[in-house]
Design a protein around this motif. Structure first.
Motif, PDB file in Angstrom:
ATOM      1  N   LEU A  28      32.530  27.683  50.683  1.00  0.00           N
ATOM      2  CA  LEU A  28      32.238  27.277  49.308  1.00  0.00           C
ATOM      3  C   LEU A  28      32.002  25.769  49.216  1.00  0.00           C
ATOM      4  CD1 LEU A  28      34.797  29.425  47.265  1.00  0.00           C
ATOM      5  CD2 LEU A  28      32.355  29.825  47.585  1.00  0.00           C
ATOM      6  N   LEU A  29      32.734  25.001  49.989  1.00  0.00           N
ATOM      7  CA  LEU A  29      32.568  23.556  49.950  1.00  0.00           C
ATOM      8  C   LEU A  29      31.228  23.126  50.536  1.00  0.00           C
ATOM      9  CD1 LEU A  29      36.162  22.377  50.946  1.00  0.00           C
ATOM     10  CD2 LEU A  29      35.044  22.075  48.736  1.00  0.00           C
ATOM     11  N   SER A  30      30.750  23.871  51.527  1.00  0.00           N
ATOM     12  CA  SER A  30      29.490  23.485  52.172  1.00  0.00           C
ATOM     13  C   SER A  30      28.261  24.115  51.511  1.00  0.00           C
ATOM     14  CB  SER A  30      29.521  23.874  53.650  1.00  0.00           C
ATOM     15  OG  SER A  30      29.637  25.285  53.805  1.00  0.00           O
ATOM     16  N   GLU A  31      28.417  25.332  50.958  1.00  0.00           N
ATOM     17  CA  GLU A  31      27.261  26.048  50.422  1.00  0.00           C
ATOM     18  C   GLU A  31      27.335  26.313  48.923  1.00  0.00           C
ATOM     19  OE1 GLU A  31      26.716  29.606  52.663  1.00  0.00           O
ATOM     20  OE2 GLU A  31      27.088  28.625  54.601  1.00  0.00           O
ATOM     21  N   GLY A  32      28.491  26.040  48.312  1.00  0.00           N
ATOM     22  CA  GLY A  32      28.652  26.336  46.900  1.00  0.00           C
ATOM     23  C   GLY A  32      28.999  27.795  46.679  1.00  0.00           C
ATOM     24  N   CYS A  33      29.291  28.150  45.435  1.00  0.00           N
ATOM     25  CA  CYS A  33      29.652  29.527  45.087  1.00  0.00           C
ATOM     26  C   CYS A  33      28.379  30.285  44.742  1.00  0.00           C
ATOM     27  CB  CYS A  33      30.642  29.530  43.924  1.00  0.00           C
ATOM     28  SG  CYS A  33      31.322  31.156  43.545  1.00  0.00           S
ATOM     29  N   ARG A  34      27.825  30.991  45.725  1.00  0.00           N
ATOM     30  CA  ARG A  34      26.534  31.660  45.540  1.00  0.00           C
ATOM     31  C   ARG A  34      26.657  32.992  44.819  1.00  0.00           C
ATOM     32  NH1 ARG A  34      24.290  31.698  51.572  1.00  0.00           N
ATOM     33  NH2 ARG A  34      26.424  32.477  51.860  1.00  0.00           N
ATOM     34  N   ASP A  35      27.786  33.696  45.001  1.00  0.00           N
ATOM     35  CA  ASP A  35      27.961  35.008  44.368  1.00  0.00           C
ATOM     36  C   ASP A  35      28.676  34.862  43.027  1.00  0.00           C
ATOM     37  OD1 ASP A  35      26.840  36.301  46.572  1.00  0.00           O
ATOM     38  OD2 ASP A  35      28.765  36.307  47.634  1.00  0.00           O
ATOM     39  N   ALA A  36      28.141  35.513  42.009  1.00  0.00           N
ATOM     40  CA  ALA A  36      28.722  35.426  40.672  1.00  0.00           C
ATOM     41  C   ALA A  36      30.060  36.154  40.608  1.00  0.00           C
ATOM     42  CB  ALA A  36      27.752  36.016  39.651  1.00  0.00           C
ATOM     43  N   LEU A  37      30.981  35.608  39.808  1.00  0.00           N
ATOM     44  CA  LEU A  37      32.252  36.272  39.559  1.00  0.00           C
ATOM     45  C   LEU A  37      32.011  37.429  38.595  1.00  0.00           C
ATOM     46  CD1 LEU A  37      34.556  33.152  38.952  1.00  0.00           C
ATOM     47  CD2 LEU A  37      33.782  34.133  41.128  1.00  0.00           C
ATOM     48  N   VAL A  38      32.643  38.560  38.842  1.00  0.00           N
ATOM     49  CA  VAL A  38      32.438  39.748  38.012  1.00  0.00           C
ATOM     50  C   VAL A  38      33.524  39.803  36.939  1.00  0.00           C
ATOM     51  CG1 VAL A  38      32.298  42.257  37.969  1.00  0.00           C
ATOM     52  CG2 VAL A  38      31.376  40.990  39.920  1.00  0.00           C
ATOM     53  N   LEU A  39      33.091  39.921  35.676  1.00  0.00           N
ATOM     54  CA  LEU A  39      34.023  39.957  34.552  1.00  0.00           C
ATOM     55  C   LEU A  39      33.909  41.271  33.791  1.00  0.00           C
ATOM     56  CD1 LEU A  39      33.452  36.390  33.016  1.00  0.00           C
ATOM     57  CD2 LEU A  39      35.205  37.066  34.668  1.00  0.00           C
ATOM     58  N   TRP A  40      34.992  41.625  33.129  1.00  0.00           N
ATOM     59  CA  TRP A  40      35.000  42.695  32.124  1.00  0.00           C
ATOM     60  C   TRP A  40      35.546  42.052  30.856  1.00  0.00           C
ATOM     61  CZ3 TRP A  40      39.166  46.995  31.532  1.00  0.00           C
ATOM     62  CH2 TRP A  40      38.764  47.889  30.518  1.00  0.00           C
ATOM     63  N   GLY A  41      34.651  41.666  29.999  1.00  0.00           N
ATOM     64  CA  GLY A  41      35.060  40.823  28.884  1.00  0.00           C
ATOM     65  C   GLY A  41      35.441  39.461  29.429  1.00  0.00           C
ATOM     66  N   ASP A  42      36.677  39.015  29.166  1.00  0.00           N
ATOM     67  CA  ASP A  42      37.135  37.750  29.754  1.00  0.00           C
ATOM     68  C   ASP A  42      38.029  37.985  30.979  1.00  0.00           C
ATOM     69  OD1 ASP A  42      39.396  38.766  28.595  1.00  0.00           O
ATOM     70  OD2 ASP A  42      39.881  36.995  27.403  1.00  0.00           O
ATOM     71  N   LEU A  43      38.180  39.267  31.366  1.00  0.00           N
ATOM     72  CA  LEU A  43      39.054  39.603  32.502  1.00  0.00           C
ATOM     73  C   LEU A  43      38.302  39.474  33.812  1.00  0.00           C
ATOM     74  CD1 LEU A  43      41.821  40.729  33.431  1.00  0.00           C
ATOM     75  CD2 LEU A  43      40.842  43.016  33.208  1.00  0.00           C
ATOM     76  N   VAL A  45      37.463  40.409  37.385  1.00  0.00           N
ATOM     77  CA  VAL A  45      37.591  41.625  38.189  1.00  0.00           C
ATOM     78  C   VAL A  45      37.401  41.329  39.667  1.00  0.00           C
ATOM     79  CG1 VAL A  45      36.571  43.892  38.661  1.00  0.00           C
ATOM     80  CG2 VAL A  45      36.870  43.127  36.297  1.00  0.00           C
ATOM     81  N   ASP A  46      36.374  40.565  40.000  1.00  0.00           N
ATOM     82  CA  ASP A  46      36.084  40.277  41.409  1.00  0.00           C
ATOM     83  C   ASP A  46      35.778  38.790  41.558  1.00  0.00           C
ATOM     84  OD1 ASP A  46      35.479  41.192  44.174  1.00  0.00           O
ATOM     85  OD2 ASP A  46      33.493  40.398  43.688  1.00  0.00           O
ATOM     86  N   GLY A  47      36.439  38.176  42.559  1.00  0.00           N
ATOM     87  CA  GLY A  47      36.203  36.759  42.816  1.00  0.00           C
ATOM     88  C   GLY A  47      37.417  35.891  42.558  1.00  0.00           C
ATOM     89  N   ASP A  81      35.401  50.798  45.726  1.00  0.00           N
ATOM     90  CA  ASP A  81      34.091  51.022  46.342  1.00  0.00           C
ATOM     91  C   ASP A  81      33.512  49.719  46.885  1.00  0.00           C
ATOM     92  OD1 ASP A  81      34.133  53.724  45.852  1.00  0.00           O
ATOM     93  OD2 ASP A  81      33.037  53.582  43.956  1.00  0.00           O
ATOM     94  N   ASN A  82      33.727  48.633  46.162  1.00  0.00           N
ATOM     95  CA  ASN A  82      33.214  47.331  46.588  1.00  0.00           C
ATOM     96  C   ASN A  82      33.841  46.905  47.910  1.00  0.00           C
ATOM     97  OD1 ASN A  82      31.688  44.907  46.213  1.00  0.00           O
ATOM     98  ND2 ASN A  82      33.528  43.877  45.494  1.00  0.00           N
ATOM     99  N   HIS A  83      35.132  47.128  48.050  1.00  0.00           N
ATOM    100  CA  HIS A  83      35.822  46.703  49.271  1.00  0.00           C
ATOM    101  C   HIS A  83      35.631  47.692  50.426  1.00  0.00           C
ATOM    102  CE1 HIS A  83      37.711  43.708  46.692  1.00  0.00           C
ATOM    103  NE2 HIS A  83      38.148  43.129  47.778  1.00  0.00           N
ATOM    104  N   LEU A  84      35.440  48.961  50.107  1.00  0.00           N
ATOM    105  CA  LEU A  84      35.184  49.930  51.176  1.00  0.00           C
ATOM    106  C   LEU A  84      33.883  49.609  51.914  1.00  0.00           C
ATOM    107  CD1 LEU A  84      36.218  53.377  49.619  1.00  0.00           C
ATOM    108  CD2 LEU A  84      37.325  52.164  51.501  1.00  0.00           C
ATOM    109  N   VAL A  89      37.162  44.685  56.185  1.00  0.00           N
ATOM    110  CA  VAL A  89      38.336  45.477  55.795  1.00  0.00           C
ATOM    111  C   VAL A  89      38.790  46.325  56.980  1.00  0.00           C
ATOM    112  CG1 VAL A  89      39.220  47.205  54.182  1.00  0.00           C
ATOM    113  CG2 VAL A  89      37.547  45.519  53.405  1.00  0.00           C
ATOM    114  N   SER A  90      40.081  46.295  57.287  1.00  0.00           N
ATOM    115  CA  SER A  90      40.612  47.043  58.431  1.00  0.00           C
ATOM    116  C   SER A  90      40.633  48.538  58.138  1.00  0.00           C
ATOM    117  CB  SER A  90      42.035  46.568  58.755  1.00  0.00           C
ATOM    118  OG  SER A  90      42.934  46.974  57.729  1.00  0.00           O
ATOM    119  N   ASP A  91      40.793  49.328  59.201  1.00  0.00           N
ATOM    120  CA  ASP A  91      40.868  50.787  59.039  1.00  0.00           C
ATOM    121  C   ASP A  91      42.022  51.175  58.116  1.00  0.00           C
ATOM    122  OD1 ASP A  91      38.714  51.139  60.671  1.00  0.00           O
ATOM    123  OD2 ASP A  91      39.853  51.769  62.428  1.00  0.00           O
TER     124      ASP A  91
END
Length: 271
Positions: A28-43, A45-47, A81-84, A89-91
């Motif tokens: 993140l320090l070298s390339e920046g935050c390229r992937d958007a954080l996923v929200l549900w309202g103001d909650l 969810v991912d990131g 599903d996102n993490h699978l 991710v380990s077995d």
């Protein structure tokens, strides 16, 4: 922008290791935050990790709303599903996540009403699609986790009977899923003692448990030759005794080969 952190949601997926977190921070320090954080309202969810690092270093980031979420179960299923789909991710982690998905979908099926009101039509359709995409059989769940049904069964057993120390040993790579499933059948105090003994002790205990489970063949009682038996009868008896001894030795060697094969596979999986 208001972003709310739910600690239960943050802890729903196993946290990154120190090395993984450090690697993400460098990226993140070298390339920046390229992937958007996923929200549900103001909650959030991912990131969670990316958000924390961006806040720490004052890095800009983008957010995206997931409009498909209708409930916290939807959020959990999306996270699973996102993490699978991630290679890191380990077995064991994949198996745990897949079993969580099975539990959520099973609960939905049990609560599903035969008909939905017009106001619930969209939610009911999304729920039915989720059920269709996630069959409840162990084989289907195992395929989603990219593992065998037997391995998924071992993970399920570990979740039910393993001491926390043994679970930690699995996550750290100190013991394989196969060996851990064997050790998990022991009383909790013996599991903890095995973990305290390190990798070598864990493997030894797992091997002992497997050997104890192997069925013992009843020894064949050979009738001794009657008095006045002919030389041919005596020879037949001698050969039968020899055959019984060789057969017993063969069975013992087969057990050793089975255990050594499992041990070799565990060593290779850790390399």
């Amino acid at each position: 922008m208001i972003i709310t952190i739910n600690e239960d949601l943050r802890a729903y997926i196993d946290p990154l290791t120190e090395d993984e977190y450090a690697a993400l921070e460098r990226s993140l320090l070298s390339e920046g935050c390229r992937d958007a954080l996923v929200l549900w309202g103001d909650l959030l969810v991912d990131g969670h990790n990316r958000y924390g690092i961006c806040q720490k270093h004052g890095l800009p980031f983008n957010t995206v709303q997931n409009q498909a979420f209708q409930s916290m179960d939807d959020v959990h299923l999306w996270m699973i599903d996102n993490h699978l789909g991630r290679r890191s991710v380990s077995d064991f982690q994949r198996g745990v996540l897949a079993l969580r998905k099975k539990e959520i979908v099973s609960a939905r099926v049990a609560q599903q009403s035969p008909a939905a009101s017009a106001g619930d039509a969209v939610y009911a359709q999304a729920e039915q699609e989720s059920v269709k995409e996630s069959p409840l059989s162990r084989e289907a769940v195992a395929r989603a986790a990219r593992m065998s049904s037997a391995t998924l069964g071992q993970i399920e057993k570990i979740q039910k009977t393993a001491a926390p120390e043994l679970v930690t040993a699995i996550k750290s790579g100190a013991i394989s899923i196969n060996a851990a499933a064997a050790v998990a059948s022991l009383p909790s105090e013996k599991q903890v003692a095995a973990v305290a003994g390190g990798k070598k002790e864990l493997r030894q205990v797992a091997r002992q448990v497997r050997e104890a489970r192997l069925p013992q063949k009843p020894k064949v009682e050979l009738a001794t030759p009657p008095d006045g038996a002919s030389a041919e009868q005596v020879e037949i008896y001698r050969l039968n005794v020899l055959l019984a001894a060789v057969t017993e030795e063969r069975d013992l060697l087969k057990k050793k080969v089975q255990n050594l094969t499992i041990a070799l596979a565990e060593v290779r999986s850790e390399q």
